[in-house]
Design an enzyme around this catalytic site. Structure first.
Site, mmCIF file in Angstrom:
data_model
loop_
_atom_site.group_PDB
_atom_site.id
_atom_site.type_symbol
_atom_site.label_atom_id
_atom_site.label_comp_id
_atom_site.label_asym_id
_atom_site.label_seq_id
_atom_site.Cartn_x
_atom_site.Cartn_y
_atom_site.Cartn_z
ATOM 1 N N GLY A 1 64.545 25.905 -4.332
ATOM 2 C CA GLY A 1 64.918 27.131 -3.635
ATOM 3 C C GLY A 1 66.337 27.184 -3.096
ATOM 4 N N GLU B 1 69.335 24.304 3.739
ATOM 5 C CA GLU B 1 67.948 24.728 3.520
ATOM 6 C C GLU B 1 67.925 26.234 3.262
ATOM 7 O OE1 GLU B 1 65.257 24.100 2.509
ATOM 8 O OE2 GLU B 1 63.643 23.819 3.949
ATOM 9 N N ASP B 2 67.113 26.648 2.344
ATOM 10 C CA ASP B 2 67.075 28.075 2.011
ATOM 11 C C ASP B 2 66.439 28.894 3.133
ATOM 12 O OD1 ASP B 2 64.584 26.938 1.538
ATOM 13 O OD2 ASP B 2 64.368 27.717 -0.492
ATOM 14 N N ASP C 1 60.431 28.509 7.467
ATOM 15 C CA ASP C 1 59.228 29.292 7.730
ATOM 16 C C ASP C 1 58.436 28.525 8.792
ATOM 17 O OD1 ASP C 1 56.995 30.884 7.643
ATOM 18 O OD2 ASP C 1 56.563 30.628 5.533
ATOM 19 N N LYS D 1 62.752 32.609 9.623
ATOM 20 C CA LYS D 1 61.777 33.681 9.851
ATOM 21 C C LYS D 1 61.520 33.883 11.333
ATOM 22 C CE LYS D 1 59.330 33.911 5.514
ATOM 23 N NZ LYS D 1 58.070 33.780 4.789
ATOM 24 N N PHE E 1 56.964 37.849 2.938
ATOM 25 C CA PHE E 1 57.272 36.939 1.842
ATOM 26 C C PHE E 1 58.448 37.509 1.071
ATOM 27 C CE2 PHE E 1 57.108 34.423 -1.931
ATOM 28 C CZ PHE E 1 56.856 33.164 -1.395
ATOM 29 N N ASP F 1 61.632 31.965 -4.636
ATOM 30 C CA ASP F 1 60.738 32.373 -5.721
ATOM 31 C C ASP F 1 59.365 32.770 -5.223
ATOM 32 O OD1 ASP F 1 59.921 29.643 -5.000
ATOM 33 O OD2 ASP F 1 58.605 29.791 -6.740
ATOM 34 N N ARG G 1 64.017 33.979 -8.710
ATOM 35 C CA ARG G 1 65.092 33.157 -8.143
ATOM 36 C C ARG G 1 66.467 33.698 -8.528
ATOM 37 N NH1 ARG G 1 62.904 28.358 -6.112
ATOM 38 N NH2 ARG G 1 61.211 27.424 -7.284
#
Ligand code: IMP
Ligand code: MG
Length: 180
Positions: A43, A98-99, A102, A130, A151, A158, A164
């Protein structure tokens, strides 16, 4: 906009601008250090590729692969290392790209793993965090954007390995994963 999305949250331009700002800040903060930027496949790969090009310092790139989501949309809390770092991090300044944070469980586990290898420092540069989610207690030095608790896909993120390659980030229509 891709027909499977309900909304675009961050346009290509907004992402580029924010990643540029983060890179500028990191360039200032890490001047003269032995920097290794680490990301978790898959990710964060696209974000990391953009971020390192905005950091005007010598640095090393390294990658890890862990299992987390599978084709589901909820974090299991179980993290398994599939590919470890190639480089040693002892005595070095580690920056984790980090993408998205969550639950934060993946990151929490990684930080613990890295700490046992005695780097000089460990910090996190998360593109997204988030809002309104129960999160593991993580000290995140750089955050690109706060995002809603939906989401989301695109720019590396993805659902079941799709989306992606979208250049922007948007909310995936729940119909896609609820199968109706
Ligand atoms: P966490 O452990 O719950 O913080 O999430 C771990 C990983 O799940 C992130 O690094 C992402 O790769 C993925 N993830 C979390 N939320 C989303 C999302 O909304 N869309 C796509 N991937 C996500
Ligand atoms: Mg990830």
């Amino acid at each position: 906009m891709h027909p499977d999305l309900t909304e675009v949250l961050f346009s290509e331009e907004a992402l580029h601008q924010r990643v540029h700002e983060m890179g500028e800040q990191i360039t200032k903060d890490y001047a003269g250090s032995d920097l290794i930027v680490v990301s978790v496949l898959r990710g964060a790969a696209i974000y990391m590729a953009d971020l390192v090009r905005e950091i005007q310092l010598p640095l090393e790139m390294d990658f890890m692969a862990v299992s987390s989501y599978g084709a589901s949309t909820k974090s299991s809390g179980v993290v398994r290392i599939i590919k470890d770092l190639s480089s040693h991090i002892e005595g070095r300044d580690v920056l984790i790209a980090e993408d998205i944070i969550d639950s934060g469980l993946t990151l929490k586990y990684l930080i613990k793993t890295f700490e046992s290898r005695h780097p000089k420092s460990i910090e996190v540069a998360a593109l997204l965090r988030k809002e309104g989610v129960q999160q593991a207690d993580i000290d995140c030095k750089y955050v690109g954007f706060e995002c809603p608790n939906a989401f989301i896909v695109g720019y590396g993120l993805d659902y079941a390995e799709r989306y992606r390659n979208l250049p922007y980030i948007g909310v995936l229509d729940p119909r896609v994963y609820n199968g109706s």
